[in-house]
Write a protein that holds these residues in place. Structure first.
Motif, short mmCIF file in Angstrom:
data_model
loop_
_atom_site.label_atom_id
_atom_site.label_comp_id
_atom_site.label_asym_id
_atom_site.label_seq_id
_atom_site.Cartn_x
_atom_site.Cartn_y
_atom_site.Cartn_z
N LEU A 196 0.87 -1.18 -0.01
CA LEU A 196 0.02 0.02 0.00
C LEU A 196 0.73 1.24 0.11
O LEU A 196 1.87 1.43 0.85
CB LEU A 196 -0.90 -0.05 1.43
CG LEU A 196 -1.87 1.19 1.45
CD1 LEU A 196 -2.58 1.31 0.03
CD2 LEU A 196 -2.76 1.28 2.83
N ILE A 238 1.14 5.35 0.03
CA ILE A 238 0.42 6.44 0.23
C ILE A 238 1.20 7.81 0.24
O ILE A 238 2.08 7.87 0.53
CB ILE A 238 0.11 6.32 1.71
CG1 ILE A 238 -0.69 5.01 2.02
CG2 ILE A 238 -0.97 7.72 2.09
CD1 ILE A 238 -1.00 4.75 3.60
N ILE A 243 -1.85 5.75 13.14
CA ILE A 243 -3.02 4.64 12.28
C ILE A 243 -1.97 3.83 11.66
O ILE A 243 -2.61 2.43 11.52
CB ILE A 243 -3.38 5.68 11.01
CG1 ILE A 243 -4.47 6.69 11.92
CG2 ILE A 243 -4.03 4.88 10.09
CD1 ILE A 243 -5.03 7.73 11.00
N LEU A 244 -0.82 3.98 11.37
CA LEU A 244 0.20 3.14 10.57
C LEU A 244 0.48 1.88 11.71
O LEU A 244 0.55 0.78 11.32
CB LEU A 244 1.49 3.78 10.19
CG LEU A 244 1.51 4.87 9.01
CD1 LEU A 244 2.71 5.70 8.89
CD2 LEU A 244 0.83 4.13 8.01
N PHE A 267 -2.44 -0.27 11.83
CA PHE A 267 -2.72 -0.87 10.30
C PHE A 267 -1.68 -2.23 10.65
O PHE A 267 -1.99 -3.26 10.21
CB PHE A 267 -2.28 0.02 9.49
CG PHE A 267 -2.77 -0.67 8.00
CD1 PHE A 267 -4.09 -0.55 7.32
CD2 PHE A 267 -1.47 -1.09 7.10
CE1 PHE A 267 -4.36 -1.15 6.14
CE2 PHE A 267 -1.63 -1.88 6.06
CZ PHE A 267 -3.28 -1.57 5.54
N ARG A 268 -0.61 -1.89 10.91
CA ARG A 268 0.55 -2.89 10.75
C ARG A 268 0.21 -4.14 11.72
O ARG A 268 0.23 -5.34 11.53
CB ARG A 268 1.84 -2.32 11.33
CG ARG A 268 2.88 -3.22 11.55
CD ARG A 268 3.50 -3.79 10.28
NE ARG A 268 4.36 -4.82 10.35
CZ ARG A 268 5.09 -5.32 9.26
NH1 ARG A 268 4.50 -5.39 8.02
NH2 ARG A 268 6.08 -6.41 9.59
N VAL A 283 3.64 -0.96 3.68
CA VAL A 283 3.08 0.27 3.75
C VAL A 283 4.33 1.16 3.50
O VAL A 283 5.17 1.12 4.22
CB VAL A 283 2.23 0.66 4.81
CG1 VAL A 283 1.76 2.02 4.70
CG2 VAL A 283 1.28 -0.20 5.17
N ALA A 334 -6.71 -3.71 1.10
CA ALA A 334 -5.91 -2.96 2.05
C ALA A 334 -5.75 -1.54 2.07
O ALA A 334 -6.01 -0.76 3.06
CB ALA A 334 -4.24 -3.37 1.64
N PHE A 364 -7.45 0.83 4.98
CA PHE A 364 -6.54 2.02 5.50
C PHE A 364 -7.66 3.35 5.39
O PHE A 364 -7.55 4.30 6.17
CB PHE A 364 -5.56 2.08 4.59
CG PHE A 364 -4.61 3.21 5.15
CD1 PHE A 364 -3.69 3.01 6.23
CD2 PHE A 364 -4.52 4.55 4.77
CE1 PHE A 364 -2.98 3.92 6.83
CE2 PHE A 364 -3.70 5.54 5.30
CZ PHE A 364 -2.86 5.12 6.21
N MET A 421 -9.78 3.28 8.23
CA MET A 421 -9.27 3.63 9.55
C MET A 421 -9.00 4.99 9.59
O MET A 421 -9.10 5.75 10.73
CB MET A 421 -7.76 3.19 9.58
CG MET A 421 -7.60 1.38 10.00
SD MET A 421 -6.21 0.85 10.18
CE MET A 421 -6.51 -1.00 10.68
N MET A 422 -8.75 5.78 8.39
CA MET A 422 -8.29 7.03 8.52
C MET A 422 -9.76 8.15 8.89
O MET A 422 -9.85 8.82 9.76
CB MET A 422 -7.82 7.72 7.08
CG MET A 422 -6.34 7.42 6.74
SD MET A 422 -5.41 8.48 7.67
CE MET A 422 -5.80 9.87 6.72
#
Length: 289
Positions: free
Chosen positions: A93, A95, A109-110, A113-114, A122, A277, A281, A284-285
């Protein structure tokens, strides 16, 4: 040579009987015989010795069976890899995000996500050209200031915030409940350099307010700007909620009357497949902000 032909060939290698192999494949015996002959004609050599109802693999048949098994296995591996990609087990992913404070605030957030998708790689690219990176297919998702509509892009508004003045707790204005735009003119400020999105937004706002501000020091890092405020080098103008992410000590946030506002969009190309994915994400954001 087609994958279907190799699958027929391998079933015949297993059964060594045309009728049994055709039955298990789900086709007629003449169809199977024809496909094997097509394969033999293409290779220019018999793959089976036919002895009445019995057949046996030739040396060429043994050799092709070895490679055909590898081909079918690799195809199966590819299907599973793609399935895993859809299920967020693997993949990548990319960004593009506005630099400075926003990329810093993505860290939480990362991390989340991880934890949820440990095998998805990412890559975050801080840039003021998020939209162009998306249009060029350099990244999967872009996070940028709200913009005019582009027919090529899907734009999802996800966050709006005002700006505040941040000062050292010993500053003369530290006890003020709010501050007017005119009062900012004579305050020593530490800001982003011109050309940074955050600085350009503030400068545009100042023009609309009929004021002109100047900085005593400039840096492209939100962290360093707050460190300068801690040392009372100057005050800074930043998004109102940003202070929570730095856990700063000795800094006070003062609301600005008729404050600058920034609106943020998540963008991606409409004509490009959005992976699971990427969808996760984005969700989540939106939930986080």
């Amino acid at each position: 040579m087609e994958i279907r032909q190799l699958q027929y060939f391998l079933m015949l290698c297993k059964e060594l009987h045309f009728s049994e192999a055709a039955f298990k494949i789900g086709i007629s015996q003449p169809t199977l015989s024809q496909q094997i002959r097509v394969l033999e004609d293409e290779l220019g050599i018999p793959l089976f010795d036919r002895m009445g109802k019995k057949i046996a693999k030739t040396e060429a048949g043994e050799l092709l069976e070895c490679y055909a098994l590898q081909v079918i296995q690799q195809l199966d591996n590819a299907k599973k890899a793609i399935a895993d990609l859809n299920d967020l087990h693997t993949g990548r992913l990319r960004i593009a995000v506005l630099p400075s404070d926003l990329d810093y605030r993505l860290t939480e957030i990362l991390i989340d996500f991880r934890k949820e998708f440990p095998n998805t790689k990412v890559q975050v690219f801080p840039t003021i050209e998020s939209l162009q990176r998306v249009l060029n297919n350099d990244v999967d998702i872009g996070i940028s200031l709200k913009m005019n509509a582009d027919s090529r892009l899907e734009q999802i508004p996800f966050y709006t915030e005002t700006y505040s003045l941040f000062v050292n707790e010993k500053h003369d204005f530290a006890q003020k409940k709010s501050i007017t735009p005119a009062e900012l003119v004579n305050i020593p400020l530490v800001l982003y350099p011109q050309g940074k999105c955050g600085r350009d937004l503030i400068d545009t706002w100042c023009v609309k307010q009929g004021i002109a501000i100047d900085s005593v020091m400039e840096t492209g890092s939100a962290t360093s700007l707050f460190q300068l405020v801690q040392e009372d080098i100057g005050a800074t103008i930043q998004p109102s909620q940003l202070i929570e992410n730095f856990h700063s000590i000795g800094i006070v946030s003062i609301p600005i009357e008729n404050a600058p506002i920034r609106e943020l969009d998540i963008v991606y190309r409409k004509d490009r497949y959005l992976s699971k994915a990427a969808e996760a994400f984005i969700k989540m954001m939106i939930e986080k902000f």
